[in-house]
Design a protein around this motif. Structure first.
Motif, PDB file in Angstrom:
ATOM      1  N   LYS A   9      -8.893  11.043  15.310  1.00  0.00           N
ATOM      2  CA  LYS A   9      -8.558   9.615  15.397  1.00  0.00           C
ATOM      3  C   LYS A   9      -8.715   8.937  14.033  1.00  0.00           C
ATOM      4  O   LYS A   9      -7.949   8.044  13.681  1.00  0.00           O
ATOM      5  CB  LYS A   9      -9.436   8.926  16.440  1.00  0.00           C
ATOM      6  CG  LYS A   9      -9.027   7.511  16.754  1.00  0.00           C
ATOM      7  CD  LYS A   9      -9.805   7.026  17.960  1.00  0.00           C
ATOM      8  CE  LYS A   9      -9.037   6.241  18.953  1.00  0.00           C
ATOM      9  NZ  LYS A   9      -7.721   6.561  19.307  1.00  0.00           N
ATOM     10  N   PHE A  12      -5.930  11.486  11.413  1.00  0.00           N
ATOM     11  CA  PHE A  12      -4.518  11.685  11.756  1.00  0.00           C
ATOM     12  C   PHE A  12      -3.637  10.505  11.320  1.00  0.00           C
ATOM     13  O   PHE A  12      -2.565  10.726  10.743  1.00  0.00           O
ATOM     14  CB  PHE A  12      -4.351  11.967  13.252  1.00  0.00           C
ATOM     15  CG  PHE A  12      -2.953  12.369  13.618  1.00  0.00           C
ATOM     16  CD1 PHE A  12      -2.521  13.674  13.424  1.00  0.00           C
ATOM     17  CD2 PHE A  12      -2.052  11.448  14.124  1.00  0.00           C
ATOM     18  CE1 PHE A  12      -1.222  14.059  13.741  1.00  0.00           C
ATOM     19  CE2 PHE A  12      -0.756  11.823  14.446  1.00  0.00           C
ATOM     20  CZ  PHE A  12      -0.345  13.125  14.254  1.00  0.00           C
ATOM     21  N   PRO A  13      -4.047   9.245  11.525  1.00  0.00           N
ATOM     22  CA  PRO A  13      -3.200   8.125  11.069  1.00  0.00           C
ATOM     23  C   PRO A  13      -2.973   8.113   9.559  1.00  0.00           C
ATOM     24  O   PRO A  13      -1.980   7.576   9.080  1.00  0.00           O
ATOM     25  CB  PRO A  13      -3.984   6.880  11.517  1.00  0.00           C
ATOM     26  CG  PRO A  13      -4.844   7.350  12.628  1.00  0.00           C
ATOM     27  CD  PRO A  13      -5.203   8.768  12.297  1.00  0.00           C
ATOM     28  N   LYS A  16       0.398   9.547   8.180  1.00  0.00           N
ATOM     29  CA  LYS A  16       1.531   8.621   8.076  1.00  0.00           C
ATOM     30  C   LYS A  16       1.337   7.661   6.899  1.00  0.00           C
ATOM     31  O   LYS A  16       2.289   7.339   6.194  1.00  0.00           O
ATOM     32  CB  LYS A  16       1.695   7.843   9.379  1.00  0.00           C
ATOM     33  CG  LYS A  16       2.956   7.028   9.438  1.00  0.00           C
ATOM     34  CD  LYS A  16       3.178   6.422  10.794  1.00  0.00           C
ATOM     35  CE  LYS A  16       4.508   5.705  10.821  1.00  0.00           C
ATOM     36  NZ  LYS A  16       4.810   5.147  12.131  1.00  0.00           N
ATOM     37  N   LYS A  23       5.200  16.015  12.970  1.00  0.00           N
ATOM     38  CA  LYS A  23       5.959  16.259  14.196  1.00  0.00           C
ATOM     39  C   LYS A  23       5.011  16.568  15.346  1.00  0.00           C
ATOM     40  O   LYS A  23       5.346  17.310  16.248  1.00  0.00           O
ATOM     41  CB  LYS A  23       6.934  17.427  13.990  1.00  0.00           C
ATOM     42  CG  LYS A  23       7.987  17.166  12.939  1.00  0.00           C
ATOM     43  CD  LYS A  23       9.127  18.169  12.985  1.00  0.00           C
ATOM     44  CE  LYS A  23       8.796  19.492  12.383  1.00  0.00           C
ATOM     45  NZ  LYS A  23       9.932  20.425  12.328  1.00  0.00           N
ATOM     46  N   ALA A  24       3.810  15.981  15.301  1.00  0.00           N
ATOM     47  CA  ALA A  24       2.800  16.198  16.329  1.00  0.00           C
ATOM     48  C   ALA A  24       2.153  14.855  16.640  1.00  0.00           C
ATOM     49  O   ALA A  24       2.373  13.874  15.939  1.00  0.00           O
ATOM     50  CB  ALA A  24       1.749  17.193  15.830  1.00  0.00           C
ATOM     51  N   ASP A  25       1.342  14.832  17.688  1.00  0.00           N
ATOM     52  CA  ASP A  25       0.574  13.634  18.001  1.00  0.00           C
ATOM     53  C   ASP A  25      -0.908  13.986  17.993  1.00  0.00           C
ATOM     54  O   ASP A  25      -1.278  15.159  17.913  1.00  0.00           O
ATOM     55  CB  ASP A  25       1.005  13.030  19.339  1.00  0.00           C
ATOM     56  CG  ASP A  25       0.830  13.993  20.508  1.00  0.00           C
ATOM     57  OD1 ASP A  25       0.062  14.970  20.390  1.00  0.00           O
ATOM     58  OD2 ASP A  25       1.449  13.757  21.551  1.00  0.00           O
ATOM     59  N   GLU A  26      -1.749  12.959  18.061  1.00  0.00           N
ATOM     60  CA  GLU A  26      -3.193  13.172  17.975  1.00  0.00           C
ATOM     61  C   GLU A  26      -3.697  14.131  19.049  1.00  0.00           C
ATOM     62  O   GLU A  26      -4.507  15.010  18.767  1.00  0.00           O
ATOM     63  CB  GLU A  26      -3.936  11.836  18.094  1.00  0.00           C
ATOM     64  CG  GLU A  26      -3.843  10.987  16.866  1.00  0.00           C
ATOM     65  CD  GLU A  26      -4.628   9.687  16.977  1.00  0.00           C
ATOM     66  OE1 GLU A  26      -5.618   9.640  17.738  1.00  0.00           O
ATOM     67  OE2 GLU A  26      -4.255   8.730  16.291  1.00  0.00           O
ATOM     68  N   ALA A  27      -3.225  13.957  20.273  1.00  0.00           N
ATOM     69  CA  ALA A  27      -3.723  14.782  21.385  1.00  0.00           C
ATOM     70  C   ALA A  27      -3.426  16.263  21.162  1.00  0.00           C
ATOM     71  O   ALA A  27      -4.289  17.119  21.396  1.00  0.00           O
ATOM     72  CB  ALA A  27      -3.117  14.304  22.705  1.00  0.00           C
ATOM     73  N   SER A  28      -2.237  16.576  20.683  1.00  0.00           N
ATOM     74  CA  SER A  28      -1.898  17.991  20.472  1.00  0.00           C
ATOM     75  C   SER A  28      -2.711  18.587  19.324  1.00  0.00           C
ATOM     76  O   SER A  28      -3.063  19.770  19.353  1.00  0.00           O
ATOM     77  CB  SER A  28      -0.397  18.164  20.213  1.00  0.00           C
ATOM     78  OG  SER A  28      -0.014  17.546  19.003  1.00  0.00           O
ATOM     79  N   VAL A  57      -0.768  20.617  12.184  1.00  0.00           N
ATOM     80  CA  VAL A  57       0.343  19.663  12.257  1.00  0.00           C
ATOM     81  C   VAL A  57       1.586  20.294  11.643  1.00  0.00           C
ATOM     82  O   VAL A  57       1.542  20.852  10.556  1.00  0.00           O
ATOM     83  CB  VAL A  57      -0.013  18.360  11.498  1.00  0.00           C
ATOM     84  CG1 VAL A  57       1.162  17.397  11.507  1.00  0.00           C
ATOM     85  CG2 VAL A  57      -1.250  17.708  12.089  1.00  0.00           C
TER      86      VAL A  57
END
Length: 185
Positions: A9, A12-13, A16, A23-28, A57
């Protein structure tokens, strides 16, 4: 005890923020990290886990390599793919003699076209290792072609990322990920 959810959390931001296209999100990413043995992650600590997070990622504008077993044709294709159409590599050839292949040590002649212009590079052969000085050679190619962007290298020798960005990217990356080495190649 490291809280993987909180770590992702937090960091990961920043992917960006620095301008990388994940091409992924935090949960993955959290799920990917949870596949590692917990005691191993605890031994690594937060800074090293961030490297594992980035490795979990997939990016549309960066690729991961370890420089062992990657060919020059594959490397240039990866660069072409992350350049979003700005770079075109063709006629890639790595000319190495059978004698050098058998010995595992020597040189080879790498030839290719970048955006239609032919270039040659004498690469050092050390078994199946990629000659990383080829990346610096590409900088001279980009300069000759008047290309403003550069290859940016970040990570470590076991997990090196390559992206194609303007040189300012390095400063922003180091501000957001101070635990990682990053440089213009």
């Amino acid at each position: 005890m490291i809280d993987l959810d909180a770590l992702v959390k937090n960091f990961f931001p920043k992917i960006k923020e620095v301008g990388l296209a994940a091409k992924a999100d935090e949960a993955s990413v959290v799920e990917s990290l949870k596949k590692y043995p917990r005691d191993m992650l605890e031994d690594l600590g937060e800074e090293e886990i961030v490297v594992f997070m980035l490795a979990a990622v997939s990016f549309s504008d960066a690729f991961l390599t370890d420089f062992e077993g990657i060919g020059y044709d594959e490397f240039l294709k990866e660069i072409q793919d992350i350049s979003a159409g700005e770079l075109s590599f063709s006629d890639v050839n790595n000319n190495v003699s059978e004698e050098i292949l058998e010995k595992g040590i020597g040189t080879s002649e790498v030839s290719f076209k970048c955006n239609g212009e032919a270039f040659n590079y004498t690469a050092k052969v050390y078994y199946d290792w990629f000659d990383v000085k080829f990346i610096s050679f590409l900088k001279t190619v980009f300069e000759k072609k008047g290309i403003e962007k550069r290859l940016i290298v970040f990570g470590d020798p076991n997990g090196t990322f390559i992206t194609y960005k303007k040189p300012e990217f390095v400063k922003k990356f180091k501000e957001n990920f101070p635990m990682m080495k990053a440089d213009i190649a």
